[in-house]
Each structure stands twice: as C-alpha cells, then as structure tokens.
Design an enzyme around this catalytic site. Structure first.
Site, PDB file in Angstrom:
ATOM      1  CD  GLU A 143       0.173  -5.095   5.732  1.00 33.51           C
ATOM      2  OE1 GLU A 143       0.229  -5.825   4.715  1.00 33.51           O
ATOM      3  OE2 GLU A 143      -0.005  -3.866   5.667  1.00 33.51           O
ATOM      4  CB  CYS A 169      -0.997  -0.058   1.152  1.00 30.92           C
ATOM      5  SG  CYS A 169      -2.384   1.047   0.864  1.00 30.92           S
ATOM      6  CG  HIS A 222      -2.952  -3.099   3.983  1.00 29.47           C
ATOM      7  ND1 HIS A 222      -1.906  -2.373   4.486  1.00 29.47           N
ATOM      8  CD2 HIS A 222      -3.774  -2.204   3.402  1.00 29.47           C
ATOM      9  CE1 HIS A 222      -2.079  -1.091   4.225  1.00 29.47           C
ATOM     10  NE2 HIS A 222      -3.206  -0.957   3.564  1.00 29.47           N
TER      11      HIS A 222
HETATM   12  N1  GLN Z   1      -3.338   6.411   0.942  1.00 30.85           N
HETATM   13  C1  GLN Z   1      -2.159   6.146   1.702  1.00 30.85           C
HETATM   14  C2  GLN Z   1      -0.947   6.904   1.161  1.00 30.85           C
HETATM   15  O1  GLN Z   1      -1.031   7.619   0.242  1.00 30.85           O
HETATM   16  C3  GLN Z   1      -1.838   4.669   1.717  1.00 30.85           C
HETATM   17  C4  GLN Z   1      -2.849   3.933   2.549  1.00 30.85           C
HETATM   18  C5  GLN Z   1      -2.361   2.673   3.173  1.00 30.85           C
HETATM   19  O2  GLN Z   1      -1.156   2.357   3.236  1.00 30.85           O
HETATM   20  N2  GLN Z   1      -3.303   1.953   3.707  1.00 30.85           N
HETATM   21  O3  GLN Z   1       0.094   6.751   1.707  1.00 30.85           O
END
Ligand code: GLN
Length: 198
Positions: free
Chosen positions: A174, A78, A172
């Site tokens: 994790e 992410c 994710h």
């Molecule tokens: N939107 C977040 C960002 O730009 C990422 C979100 C996440 O890691 N759950 O960093």
C-alpha cells in the site's frame, strides 16, 4: 464485491487508495454493522497490539474471528499478517490475534524501526517482474502449517503466504504505486472464494 478496510489504526488511507486503483470502491470498517456489510476485509499495517485492543473496544474482535472462520477472504499487511497468524513469537504479553492462518510469525523479525528497508522481491503470481517491497518493523513467517502456500521470501524467510481465503504479506504494498499485490488479493483470493459461496 464489497471490500472493507479495518479502520481502527494504521495505514488505512493507503490501502483505500490501492483498492480504488484496482477498481474497487472500498469502505472503512469500524463497527460490527459495517463488517456485516462487506464480502472481504483488508487489515492494514500499523501496530498489531493496538489494532487487537481497539477491535475489542469497538466490539469487532469476535465478529472478525467469526467471519474468518466462516470463510471471509482477508488480506493482512505487516501488522495485519500478525493479526491473521495462529501464533506469534516475540508477542507482547497477552497479545491476541484473530488467527485463521496456520503460521507462526516472529514480530519485528527484521529489526527495529531503524532497520526498515525496501527491496525488490519475486512474488509468485505468475509474473516474472519483481515487485517493490517496503519492510517497516516487519514480521517474518517462521513456521507454516499444511495448506499454506509461500508466495515470496527474503533471505529464505517467507514474507508472503496464503491459505484458501487468507493472504498476508510482511511488507506494505500500500506504500508503493505498484498495486499488483492488492490485485492478487482481489482476483486470486477473494473473487474465487466468493464465487464458490454463491
Ligand atoms: N511491528 C508491528 C507490530 O507488531 C508491525 C509493523 C507494521 O505494521 N509496519 O504490529
């Protein structure tokens, strides 16, 4: 293999647990000396702008870039995917990434926090079992360069990609009990890359 988790912000503990479940004894990385000590790195989910800023404050920004250039295997989930991307759409002004993956990602592409969702997706690791994927203000990959393999998609948007040494997911793993994605990073990305260096 010594695997570090970048421990500046985000869901560090969850990645540590997933790596332990894969038989790894991970270490938290907050200082340049700790980075020097690891063979591979995981960049957690969290907030990519915050992680980038903290990496500068903790004198880790350039050292991480240098290690990526030198072929260190890295997995980013992410926010970690955003931090590995060479270019970002809908970035915060001046937002930096470590880069290394020849992809363009769109931040928050699936919507805001309220649009977070879970779904079962096919992941191209040779298994025909679906894997549970949790998306939280997730990016998607909008453009891939040559040499990038797409491992999973949602509504035709790539959400898992890799190069030789870098691997990233919009979701994710994790946060689930299924450690297949971490195992993929260890066995299919990091181990072959590190064996080549030996
Ligand atoms: N939107 C977040 C960002 O730009 C990422 C979100 C996440 O890691 N759950 O960093």
């Amino acid at each position: 293999m010594k695997v570090g988790v970048l421990a500046l912000q985000g869901d560090v503990r969850e990645h540590i647990s997933a790596l332990i479940a894969c038989g790894i004894n991970p270490v938290e990385v907050r200082r340049p000396s700790e980075l020097e000590d690891v063979d591979a790195l995981v960049i957690p989910g969290g907030e990519s702008t915050t992680i980038a800023q903290l990496s500068e404050i903790f004198d880790l920004y350039q050292p991480i870039k240098n290690r990526i250039d030198a072929g260190m295997p890295v997995y980013g989930s992410c926010a970690g995917m955003i931090l590995l991307a060479d270019s970002i759409l809908d970035a915060k002004q001046g937002q930096k990434t470590f880069g290394g993956l020849d992809i363009t990602v769109r931040r928050n592409a699936f919507g805001r926090q309220v649009d977070s969702f879970e779904t079962d997706i096919a992941f191209a690791d040779g298994s025909d079992q679906l894997t549970r994927a949790v998306f939280i203000r997730a990016p998607w990959v909008e453009k891939v360069g040559s040499g990038i393999e797409i491992l999973a998609t949602v509504d035709s948007h790539p959400v898992a990609v890799r190069s030789k040494t870098l691997f990233a997911t919009s979701f994710h793993p994790e946060l689930t009990a299924d450690h297949r994605i971490h195992r993929y990073f260890i066995e299919e990305v990091a181990r072959p890359a590190l064996e080549k260096v030996k």
